[in-house]
Enzyme design. Structure first.
Site, PDB file in Angstrom:
ATOM      1  N   LYS A   4      -3.069 -12.083  -8.916  1.00 22.94           N
ATOM      2  CA  LYS A   4      -4.225 -12.084  -8.014  1.00 22.94           C
ATOM      3  C   LYS A   4      -5.359 -11.192  -8.505  1.00 22.94           C
ATOM      4  O   LYS A   4      -5.120 -10.042  -8.895  1.00 22.94           O
ATOM      5  CB  LYS A   4      -3.756 -11.593  -6.640  1.00 22.94           C
ATOM      6  CG  LYS A   4      -4.786 -11.701  -5.549  1.00 22.94           C
ATOM      7  CD  LYS A   4      -4.353 -10.957  -4.305  1.00 22.94           C
ATOM      8  CE  LYS A   4      -5.540 -10.243  -3.712  1.00 22.94           C
ATOM      9  NZ  LYS A   4      -5.189  -9.288  -2.686  1.00 22.94           N
ATOM     10  N   LYS A  11       0.842  -1.212   0.000  1.00 23.45           N
ATOM     11  CA  LYS A  11       0.000   0.000   0.000  1.00 23.45           C
ATOM     12  C   LYS A  11       0.872   1.256   0.000  1.00 23.45           C
ATOM     13  O   LYS A  11       0.528   2.249  -0.632  1.00 23.45           O
ATOM     14  CB  LYS A  11      -0.927   0.029   1.235  1.00 23.45           C
ATOM     15  CG  LYS A  11      -1.910  -1.100   1.288  1.00 23.45           C
ATOM     16  CD  LYS A  11      -3.076  -0.884   0.349  1.00 23.45           C
ATOM     17  CE  LYS A  11      -3.987  -2.095   0.342  1.00 23.45           C
ATOM     18  NZ  LYS A  11      -4.814  -2.298  -0.785  1.00 23.45           N
ATOM     19  N   LYS A  69      -9.742  -5.955  -5.991  1.00 31.59           N
ATOM     20  CA  LYS A  69     -10.658  -4.836  -6.266  1.00 31.59           C
ATOM     21  C   LYS A  69      -9.929  -3.639  -6.844  1.00 31.59           C
ATOM     22  O   LYS A  69     -10.455  -2.944  -7.696  1.00 31.59           O
ATOM     23  CB  LYS A  69     -11.351  -4.423  -4.971  1.00 31.59           C
ATOM     24  CG  LYS A  69     -12.492  -5.337  -4.619  1.00 31.59           C
ATOM     25  CD  LYS A  69     -13.103  -4.969  -3.276  1.00 31.59           C
ATOM     26  CE  LYS A  69     -14.053  -6.061  -2.826  1.00 31.59           C
ATOM     27  NZ  LYS A  69     -14.192  -6.141  -1.384  1.00 31.59           N
TER      28      LYS A  69
HETATM   29  P1  TYM Z   1     -10.783  -8.462   1.428  1.00 28.16           P
HETATM   30  O1  TYM Z   1     -12.014  -7.674   1.590  1.00 28.16           O
HETATM   31  O2  TYM Z   1      -9.668  -7.916   0.608  1.00 28.16           O
HETATM   32  O3  TYM Z   1     -11.112  -9.886   0.856  1.00 28.16           O
HETATM   33  C1  TYM Z   1     -12.131 -10.673   1.438  1.00 28.16           C
HETATM   34  C2  TYM Z   1     -11.817 -12.126   1.327  1.00 28.16           C
HETATM   35  O4  TYM Z   1     -11.602 -12.480  -0.035  1.00 28.16           O
HETATM   36  C3  TYM Z   1     -10.350 -13.149  -0.181  1.00 28.16           C
HETATM   37  N1  TYM Z   1      -9.748 -12.793  -1.468  1.00 28.16           N
HETATM   38  C4  TYM Z   1      -9.214 -13.704  -2.287  1.00 28.16           C
HETATM   39  N2  TYM Z   1      -9.085 -15.042  -2.176  1.00 28.16           N
HETATM   40  C5  TYM Z   1      -8.487 -15.678  -3.200  1.00 28.16           C
HETATM   41  N3  TYM Z   1      -8.043 -15.063  -4.322  1.00 28.16           N
HETATM   42  C6  TYM Z   1      -8.160 -13.729  -4.476  1.00 28.16           C
HETATM   43  N4  TYM Z   1      -7.754 -13.152  -5.601  1.00 28.16           N
HETATM   44  C7  TYM Z   1      -8.753 -12.978  -3.423  1.00 28.16           C
HETATM   45  N5  TYM Z   1      -9.031 -11.659  -3.235  1.00 28.16           N
HETATM   46  C8  TYM Z   1      -9.626 -11.567  -2.032  1.00 28.16           C
HETATM   47  C9  TYM Z   1      -9.501 -12.633   0.968  1.00 28.16           C
HETATM   48  O5  TYM Z   1      -8.469 -13.533   1.264  1.00 28.16           O
HETATM   49  C10 TYM Z   1     -10.524 -12.520   2.057  1.00 28.16           C
HETATM   50  O6  TYM Z   1     -10.711 -13.757   2.684  1.00 28.16           O
HETATM   51  N6  TYM Z   1      -8.690  -7.728   5.823  1.00 28.16           N
HETATM   52  C11 TYM Z   1      -9.692  -8.482   5.135  1.00 28.16           C
HETATM   53  C12 TYM Z   1     -11.071  -8.311   5.705  1.00 28.16           C
HETATM   54  C13 TYM Z   1     -11.125  -8.579   7.152  1.00 28.16           C
HETATM   55  C14 TYM Z   1     -11.130  -9.863   7.773  1.00 28.16           C
HETATM   56  C15 TYM Z   1     -11.175  -9.609   9.168  1.00 28.16           C
HETATM   57  C16 TYM Z   1     -11.091 -11.161   7.289  1.00 28.16           C
HETATM   58  C17 TYM Z   1     -11.183  -7.649   8.135  1.00 28.16           C
HETATM   59  N7  TYM Z   1     -11.205  -8.245   9.348  1.00 28.16           N
HETATM   60  C18 TYM Z   1     -11.185 -10.651  10.096  1.00 28.16           C
HETATM   61  C19 TYM Z   1     -11.114 -12.206   8.227  1.00 28.16           C
HETATM   62  C20 TYM Z   1     -11.143 -11.942   9.596  1.00 28.16           C
HETATM   63  C21 TYM Z   1      -9.711  -8.011   3.706  1.00 28.16           C
HETATM   64  O7  TYM Z   1      -9.365  -6.917   3.381  1.00 28.16           O
HETATM   65  O8  TYM Z   1     -10.219  -8.907   2.851  1.00 28.16           O
END
Ligand code: TYM
Length: 329
Positions: A194, A111, A197
């Site tokens: 990957k 980031k 978003k």
């Molecule tokens: P976020 O919002 O970026 O993504 C949500 C979930 O989607 C999965 N993910 C992917 N898995 C496989 N391939 C990809 N290309 C891919 N892109 C996204 C992420 O691994 C995630 O499981 N910090 C977290 C949100 C969060 C969270 C938590 C998760 C906040 N607090 C507590 C678990 C427990 C996040 O930004 O995920």
């Protein structure tokens, strides 16, 4: 029953990475665990969304959760900012989180590289907030994709450190709940590793048929194999990874054979891939619209999720406050 928790940031619509890396697994385990699934709206504030868009983003993810099959009768589905106990725990865990280790987090360094003008403290302590989300329910299991594994490891570090410092086993060490094949990394369509978003390389659950087909047909490929059974370059392997997620084994075998004997036509592969993605996502898309427009239903879901999440979180905070040494006068 063991406790499972997971969340997704409220930034835009959910893409196939979110679906296969997380949401699909949430849906599968609802009967077997005590489940908490939330929308991480506080985490989304690191990028300063406009207040006019903030609520709609939460509503979108909530509708997509429900359309994909999360059941509010089975799981607690809630909004992160509805549970103030998370913020209280965040303050306490921040005292145990060292800036050096936070600065070394891969996602933080990424980031900083991408947005050098917005390196705020919330970004630095993002893993601490995530640990608070998890530990506030003393969750044992956290289904996440591969990209979140380092954050989960940090949650384990803070759990251990807290227990060690205060001499009480308040928190279990949360583990990734993975299905066969291990933690998932869904690739993008642009040849990058990957789907994400912010990378502009995603297919969204909310995309219509035309958009999906256009995106898939534009996916990066190469000039094709020239020798039988040659190793697959990453861009092509990425398309096969997606195919394996949405298509039947017969389809995957068919195109693998075509690759191996050098007769593959990428146009055919992409058409099939687009059709199979649509088959999976379009029924969900249809439900998203109906749910998004049902305010009475959404407000009921959120209220019941909040109640369940706060009951669990406040029970944990009682133990936490006692361990830290807070006492009533
Ligand atoms: P976020 O919002 O970026 O993504 C949500 C979930 O989607 C999965 N993910 C992917 N898995 C496989 N391939 C990809 N290309 C891919 N892109 C996204 C992420 O691994 C995630 O499981 N910090 C977290 C949100 C969060 C969270 C938590 C998760 C906040 N607090 C507590 C678990 C427990 C996040 O930004 O995920």
């Amino acid at each position: 029953m063991e406790t499972v928790l997971s969340g997704i940031r409220s930034t835009g619509h959910l893409h196939l990475g979110n679906y296969f890396g997380a949401l699909r697994n949430f849906v599968r385990i609802q009967d077997e665990y005590n489940c908490f699934f939330f929308i991480a709206d506080l985490h989304s504030l690191t990028t300063h969304p406009h207040p006019d868009d903030f609520h709609a983003s939460v509503k979108i993810i909530l509708s997509e959760y429900l359309a994909a099959g999360l059941d509010p009768e089975k799981s607690a589905i809630y909004i992160q900012s509805d549970v103030p106990e998370i913020c209280e725990l965040y303050v306490l865990l921040n005292m145990l989180a060292y800036t050096g280790e936070l600065e070394r987090t891969v996602t933080f360094k990424e980031k900083v590289r991408q947005n050098p003008d917005n390196v705020n403290a919330g970004l630095l302590t993002y893993p601490v907030l995530m640990a608070s989300d998890i530990l506030v329910h003393r969750a044992q299991w956290v289904p996440v994709g591969k990209d979140q594994e380092q954050h989960l490891e940090m949650a384990r570090v803070y759990a251990r450190r807290f227990n060690g410092m205060y001499g009480e086993e308040v928190f279990p060490e949360p583990q990734n709940l993975v299905f066969k094949g291990g933690a998932m990394k869904v690739p993008g369509l642009d040849g990058s590793g990957k789907m994400g978003k912010s990378n502009g390389n995603g297919i969204y659950l909310y995309d219509d048929e035309k958009t999906i087909t256009k995106k898939v047909m534009k996916a990066v490929t190469d000039s094709g194999p020239t020798e039988p059974d040659s190793p697959m370059p990453e861009v092509i392997a990425n398309l096969f990874t997606l195919l394996k997620l949405v298509s039947t084994q017969d389809t995957v075998d068919y195109f693998t054979e075509k690759w191996n004997d050098c007769s593959i036509r990428y146009g055919d592969l992409k058409k099939q891939l687009a059709a199979d993605i649509c088959k999976m996502t379009l029924p969900i898309k249809e439900k998203i619209d109906a749910i998004y427009n049902d305010d009475a239903y959404l407000s009921k879901v959120v209220a019941s999720g909040r109640e369940r999440a706060r009951a669990s979180a406040s029970a944990t905070m009682k133990l936490v406050r006692k361990a830290v040494g807070f006492k009533a006068f």
